[in-house]
Design an enzyme around this catalytic site. Structure first.
Site, mmCIF file in Angstrom:
data_model
loop_
_atom_site.group_PDB
_atom_site.id
_atom_site.type_symbol
_atom_site.label_atom_id
_atom_site.label_comp_id
_atom_site.label_asym_id
_atom_site.label_seq_id
_atom_site.Cartn_x
_atom_site.Cartn_y
_atom_site.Cartn_z
ATOM 1 C CG ASP A 48 -1.312 -6.286 -4.095
ATOM 2 O OD1 ASP A 48 -1.300 -5.363 -4.921
ATOM 3 O OD2 ASP A 48 -0.735 -6.224 -2.986
ATOM 4 C CE LYS A 78 1.310 -3.260 -3.210
ATOM 5 N NZ LYS A 78 1.335 -4.703 -2.859
ATOM 6 C CG HIS A 111 5.052 -0.663 -1.136
ATOM 7 N ND1 HIS A 111 5.486 -1.944 -0.869
ATOM 8 C CD2 HIS A 111 3.888 -0.531 -0.456
ATOM 9 C CE1 HIS A 111 4.625 -2.549 -0.061
ATOM 10 N NE2 HIS A 111 3.648 -1.711 0.215
#
Length: 274
Positions: A48, A78, A111
Site C-alpha cells: 500500500d 491513492k 486519500h
C-alpha cells in the site's frame, strides 16, 4: 478468520485482497525498495502506497526486484487531495502508474474526503474502473456521512474504506456500517505509530509468546479488518507476518477492543488541513 499469509478477503466486486499487507508511509531514499522486496520475499503479496508518500517509484522498483509474477501481487495507491477533481484525478492516476511502472492497478483510493471534490474524484475512479485500468476502487478516511454523500452520486460502491484503526480507535459504528454494505474496512496505523506499551498488550504478548505488535495485528485479522503495518526493517517486516500460528481467544479480543478511547494519532477526516 485468516489462518495463513496467503488468505484473502473477497471484495464486493469479487476481487480478492490479502488480509495482510505492507504499508510504506514515510519510507523513502531506497528504504521503500528494500522494504517491498523484503516483504514479498517474506510472503507478503500486498503493498500500500500513495502519491503523497513520494515513493511510488521506489515501490515499483521493489516489485521488479522481487521478481514474482505481477498477477500474484495486490498493489494499492491513492490520489492526493491537491489532485482531486475529475480531470486532475485522471492525470494523477497516469502519473502514479508511470512511477510504479505498472499497466494496471489493483486498488485505487481517494486519500481523504476533500469537501466539494470527492464526488467528482469518485466519478473519475469509476471511469478508470470501467475502462479496466483498475481492478477495484475505494476510499480512505471516510466517515459514515461521507459514504452516505458519495452513495447519492455514485454508481459503484467502494470496495474498501481504509481508516485509522487500532485498539485505541476501534470505530465500532463505522465498522458495522461498512460490514453491512460489504465495504471492507482496512486499518492504517494499526500499530499506533509505535505506542504499544499498554499493560494489556504487554500482558497478552507474554501469554501468547508474541510481541504487542503481533497481538494487535492478530486482533485486526480476527476482527476481519485488512491490515497494513508499516516497516522498513526486514526483520520487523518478517515478525509482523508471524501472526498466523496462533489465535486470540474471544475473551482477549474483547479485552483489546475495550481499550478504545476514540484516540487518533492522525487527523480527523472532518477536520484536516493539508
Amino acid at each position: 478468520m485468516a489462518t495463513q499469509i496467503t488468505d484473502r478477503s473477497v471484495l464486493n466486486n469479487g476481487v480478492e485482497m490479502p488480509w495482510l499487507g505492507l504499508g510504506v508511509w514515510k519510507a523513502k531514499d531506497g528504504n521503500e525498495t528494500v522494504a517491498v522486496r523484503s516483504a514479498i520475499e517474506a510472503g507478503y503479496r500486498s503493498v500500500d502506497t500513495a502519491a503523497v508518500y513520494g515513493n511510488e517509484e521506489g515501490v515499483g522498483e521493489g516489485i521488479r526486484q522481487a521478481g514474482i509474477d505481477r498477477d500474484q501481487l495486490f498493489i494499492t495507491t491513492k490520489v492526493w487531495n491537491a489532485d482531486q477533481g475529475y480531470e486532475s484525478t485522471l492525470k494523477a492516476f497516469d502519473a502514479s502508474m508511470k512511477k510504479l511502472g505498472l499497466d494496471t492497478l489493483d486498488l485505487y483510493l481517494i486519500h481523504w474526503p476533500v469537501k466539494d471534490k470527492f464526488v467528482e474524484t469518485w466519478k473519475a475512479l469509476e471511469k478508470l474502473y470501467r475502462d479496466g485500468y483498475v481492478r477495484a476502487i475505494g476510499v480512505s478516511n471516510f466517515h459514515i456521512h461521507h459514504l452516505e454523500e458519495l452513495k447519492k452520486h455514485s454508481e459503484i460502491t467502494p470496495v474498501v474504506n481504509q481508516v485509522e484503526y487500532h485498539p485505541l480507535l476501534t470505530q465500532k459504528e463505522l465498522h458495522a456500517y461498512c460490514k453491512e454494505r460489504s465495504i471492507q474496512l482496512e486499518a492504517w496505523s494499526p500499530l499506533m505509530q509505535g505506542n504499544l506499551d499498554h499493560p494489556l498488550l504487554v500482558e497478552l504478548g507474554q501469554k501468547y509468546g508474541k510481541s504487542p505488535a503481533q497481538i494487535v495485528i492478530r486482533w485486526d485479522l480476527q476482527n476481519e479488518v485488512v491490515t497494513i503495518p508499516k516497516s522498513i526493517t526486514p526483520e520487523r517486516i518478517v515478525q509482523n507476518a508471524q501472526v498466523f500460528d496462533f489465535a486470540l481467544s474471544a475473551e482477549d479480543v474483547e479485552k483489546i477492543s475495550a481499550l478504545n478511547e476514540n484516540k487518533r494519532f492522525g487527523p480527523d477526516p472532518d477536520n484536516f488541513d493539508f
